[in-house]
Design an enzyme around this catalytic site. Structure first.
Site, PDB file in Angstrom:
ATOM      1  N   ARG A 224       3.301 -12.471 -11.000  1.00  0.00           N
ATOM      2  CA  ARG A 224       4.020 -13.213 -12.021  1.00  0.00           C
ATOM      3  C   ARG A 224       5.107 -12.315 -12.595  1.00  0.00           C
ATOM      4  O   ARG A 224       4.948 -11.083 -12.667  1.00  0.00           O
ATOM      5  CB  ARG A 224       3.080 -13.633 -13.164  1.00  0.00           C
ATOM      6  CG  ARG A 224       2.222 -14.819 -12.857  1.00  0.00           C
ATOM      7  CD  ARG A 224       3.036 -16.114 -12.770  1.00  0.00           C
ATOM      8  NE  ARG A 224       2.210 -17.266 -12.446  1.00  0.00           N
ATOM      9  CZ  ARG A 224       2.006 -17.733 -11.219  1.00  0.00           C
ATOM     10  NH1 ARG A 224       2.565 -17.143 -10.178  1.00  0.00           N
ATOM     11  NH2 ARG A 224       1.268 -18.813 -11.021  1.00  0.00           N
ATOM     12  N   HIS A 272      10.421 -17.662  -6.357  1.00  0.00           N
ATOM     13  CA  HIS A 272       9.005 -18.040  -6.521  1.00  0.00           C
ATOM     14  C   HIS A 272       8.568 -18.912  -5.331  1.00  0.00           C
ATOM     15  O   HIS A 272       7.944 -19.963  -5.495  1.00  0.00           O
ATOM     16  CB  HIS A 272       8.769 -18.774  -7.839  1.00  0.00           C
ATOM     17  CG  HIS A 272       7.314 -18.806  -8.247  1.00  0.00           C
ATOM     18  ND1 HIS A 272       6.897 -18.690  -9.552  1.00  0.00           N
ATOM     19  CD2 HIS A 272       6.178 -18.927  -7.516  1.00  0.00           C
ATOM     20  CE1 HIS A 272       5.569 -18.757  -9.606  1.00  0.00           C
ATOM     21  NE2 HIS A 272       5.116 -18.903  -8.363  1.00  0.00           N
TER      22      HIS A 272
HETATM   23  P1  NDP Z   1      -7.835 -14.282  -7.406  1.00  0.00           P
HETATM   24  O1  NDP Z   1      -8.391 -14.713  -8.702  1.00  0.00           O
HETATM   25  O2  NDP Z   1      -8.574 -14.633  -6.171  1.00  0.00           O
HETATM   26  O3  NDP Z   1      -7.658 -12.696  -7.397  1.00  0.00           O
HETATM   27  C1  NDP Z   1      -7.233 -11.985  -8.506  1.00  0.00           C
HETATM   28  C2  NDP Z   1      -7.472 -10.503  -8.259  1.00  0.00           C
HETATM   29  O4  NDP Z   1      -6.945  -9.765  -9.367  1.00  0.00           O
HETATM   30  C3  NDP Z   1      -8.961 -10.173  -8.174  1.00  0.00           C
HETATM   31  O5  NDP Z   1      -9.171  -9.196  -7.198  1.00  0.00           O
HETATM   32  C4  NDP Z   1      -9.264  -9.604  -9.559  1.00  0.00           C
HETATM   33  O6  NDP Z   1     -10.339  -8.675  -9.595  1.00  0.00           O
HETATM   34  C5  NDP Z   1      -7.955  -8.892  -9.860  1.00  0.00           C
HETATM   35  N1  NDP Z   1      -7.787  -8.683 -11.292  1.00  0.00           N
HETATM   36  C6  NDP Z   1      -7.644  -9.598 -12.276  1.00  0.00           C
HETATM   37  N2  NDP Z   1      -7.560  -8.999 -13.482  1.00  0.00           N
HETATM   38  C7  NDP Z   1      -7.644  -7.669 -13.245  1.00  0.00           C
HETATM   39  C8  NDP Z   1      -7.640  -6.521 -14.081  1.00  0.00           C
HETATM   40  N3  NDP Z   1      -7.509  -6.617 -15.407  1.00  0.00           N
HETATM   41  N4  NDP Z   1      -7.775  -5.318 -13.491  1.00  0.00           N
HETATM   42  C9  NDP Z   1      -7.915  -5.204 -12.165  1.00  0.00           C
HETATM   43  N5  NDP Z   1      -7.937  -6.254 -11.311  1.00  0.00           N
HETATM   44  C10 NDP Z   1      -7.794  -7.468 -11.852  1.00  0.00           C
HETATM   45  O7  NDP Z   1      -6.327 -14.821  -7.363  1.00  0.00           O
HETATM   46  P2  NDP Z   1      -5.435 -15.138  -6.062  1.00  0.00           P
HETATM   47  O8  NDP Z   1      -5.534 -13.992  -5.140  1.00  0.00           O
HETATM   48  O9  NDP Z   1      -5.742 -16.486  -5.547  1.00  0.00           O
HETATM   49  O10 NDP Z   1      -3.974 -15.215  -6.732  1.00  0.00           O
HETATM   50  C11 NDP Z   1      -3.441 -14.109  -7.399  1.00  0.00           C
HETATM   51  C12 NDP Z   1      -2.146 -14.467  -8.101  1.00  0.00           C
HETATM   52  O11 NDP Z   1      -1.072 -14.594  -7.179  1.00  0.00           O
HETATM   53  C13 NDP Z   1      -2.093 -15.778  -8.864  1.00  0.00           C
HETATM   54  O12 NDP Z   1      -2.783 -15.712 -10.091  1.00  0.00           O
HETATM   55  C14 NDP Z   1      -0.617 -15.997  -9.041  1.00  0.00           C
HETATM   56  O13 NDP Z   1      -0.184 -15.341 -10.213  1.00  0.00           O
HETATM   57  C15 NDP Z   1      -0.021 -15.314  -7.821  1.00  0.00           C
HETATM   58  N6  NDP Z   1       0.547 -16.285  -6.867  1.00  0.00           N
HETATM   59  C16 NDP Z   1       1.899 -16.270  -6.654  1.00  0.00           C
HETATM   60  C17 NDP Z   1       2.463 -17.124  -5.739  1.00  0.00           C
HETATM   61  C18 NDP Z   1       3.913 -17.054  -5.429  1.00  0.00           C
HETATM   62  O14 NDP Z   1       4.437 -17.900  -4.698  1.00  0.00           O
HETATM   63  N7  NDP Z   1       4.617 -16.062  -5.920  1.00  0.00           N
HETATM   64  C19 NDP Z   1       1.662 -18.101  -4.994  1.00  0.00           C
HETATM   65  C20 NDP Z   1       0.266 -18.021  -5.292  1.00  0.00           C
HETATM   66  C21 NDP Z   1      -0.253 -17.148  -6.198  1.00  0.00           C
HETATM   67  P3  NDP Z   1     -11.847  -9.145  -9.213  1.00  0.00           P
HETATM   68  O15 NDP Z   1     -11.814  -9.456  -7.745  1.00  0.00           O
HETATM   69  O16 NDP Z   1     -12.682  -7.970  -9.515  1.00  0.00           O
HETATM   70  O17 NDP Z   1     -12.127 -10.361 -10.039  1.00  0.00           O
HETATM   71  C1  OXD Z   2       1.378 -19.793  -7.904  1.00  0.00           C
HETATM   72  C2  OXD Z   2       1.392 -20.704  -6.781  1.00  0.00           C
HETATM   73  O1  OXD Z   2       0.348 -19.612  -8.544  1.00  0.00           O
HETATM   74  O2  OXD Z   2       2.487 -21.111  -6.373  1.00  0.00           O
HETATM   75  O3  OXD Z   2       2.439 -19.211  -8.157  1.00  0.00           O
HETATM   76  O4  OXD Z   2       0.326 -21.031  -6.255  1.00  0.00           O
END
Ligand code: NDP
Ligand code: OXD
Length: 309
Positions: A224, A272
């Protein structure tokens, strides 16, 4: 029985067709044509206007059109007793892995430099390290981060990930928690951000953390925009602490016309679009969740608002 759909992009018809094939009994209502709010049982949304979901008295579940749910968490009127399901879908994962692998390879092979050189008609080769000599670090080793890490590991990169809890992705070094961040950053020559946006991760790409990276590191941010402190990222690029960056997300989207990122020679801006949910496969995930709800089975991928993702 109806589903309310709200998206920022004009793809309602494609979603309607995909959902109708799997859930023909569900009436599809494209916001703002809500009809009788009492008939809406499900909402499939991206950036719904604040307070809109609170007006639906019989809502059983809110489905995010994206993996991130910060667009919902920021609504103070979000109904507290309705589960929010984030998007976990094979096409979204595959799309993100493609984007991350493409960006890592582009920096690893210095294609960004060749792009600049071509504009100047400069013929100069760069010898780049072998994949196993290149340390890639992925902030966030969840659904998206772990798949990207796995594919980069397959390509031979020396991959590590950082998450809250320790992970076991074969061939990928796991760092976790606050104490794991520093050693993780100190080894990350290409840093990829795939974190969710929470109170704890906001501004994580700042002067202090960027200074811990090896000098001349690369940054890929597909998490983000608010993960970055934009001025700190620009300063790191201008000082050479960062050699280049691929930025897909920004604090303000669309990226304002006067943003210095647009013209920065070391920055690739993408809108994005790192990964975009495909209605074809995501409708299946939606139908599966609705089936679970109807049969009283536990829902998967429900957001835990206490931890913020
Ligand atoms: P998940 O919830 O599966 O994974 C999130 C990861 O972040 C987990 O490994 C989690 O740790 C870790 N995490 C969260 N908070 C912390 C913290 N404070 N310290 C350390 N690690 C942390 O999410 P996704 O992989 O599905 O998606 C991730 C992000 O990607 C979305 O939230 C979104 O913002 C972004 N995204 C962007 C897109 C784009 O087109 N640019 C498209 C899709 C997603 P743990 O495993 O231990 O819980
Ligand atoms: C996001 C998505 O979370 O596109 O950014 O899935």
């Amino acid at each position: 029985m109806a589903l309310l759909f709200k998206s920022d992009v004009d793809r309602a018809e494609v979603w309607q067709d995909a959902i109708a094939t799997l859930l023909p009994e569900l009436e599809f209502r494209n916001w703002p044509e809500v009809g009788d709010p009492a008939e809406i049982e499900y909402a499939l949304v991206w950036h719904p206007p604040r307070g809109e979901l609170a007006k639906l008295p019989n809502l059983k579940a809110i489905f995010s059109l994206g993996a991130g749910i910060d667009h919902l968490a920021s609504d103070p009127d979000l109904p507290k007793d309705v589960p929010v399901v984030r998007m976990v879908d094979q096409s979204l994962t595959l799309g993100m892995t493609e984007f991350v692998v493409m960006s890592v390879l582009r920096h690893h092979r210095r294609i960004h430099d060749y792009e600049l050189q071509q504009r100047q008609k400069t013929w100069e080769q760069h010898v780049t390290p072998l994949a196993w000599q290149r340390k890639v670090g992925i902030l966030g080793l969840g659904v998206l981060g772990s798949d990207a890490a796995d594919k980069l590991n397959y390509l031979g990169f020396d991959v590590a990930g950082w998450s809250r809890s320790e992970k076991n992705v074969p061939g990928v070094t796991s760092f976790s928690g606050e104490e794991g961040l520093r050693p993780f950053l100190e080894r990350s020559e290409i840093l990829v951000c795939l974190l969710p946006l929470t109170e704890n991760t906001k501004g994580i790409l700042n002067a202090e953390t960027l200074a811990l990276l090896p000098r001349g590191a690369y940054l890929v941010n597909a998490g983000r925009g608010q993960h970055m402190v934009p001025g700190d990222v620009l300063a790191a690029l201008n000082s050479g602490q960062l050699a280049a960056a691929t930025l897909d997300v920004f604090p303000e989207e669309p990226l304002p016309q006067d943003s210095p990122f647009w013209d920065h020679p070391k920055v690739l801006v993408t809108p994005h679009g790192a990964s975009i949910t495909s209605p074809i496969t995501a409708a299946e995930a939606l139908a599966e969740s609705i089936k679970c709800l109807r049969e009283g089975q536990p829902l998967q991928n429900v957001v835990d608002f206490d931890r913020g993702y």
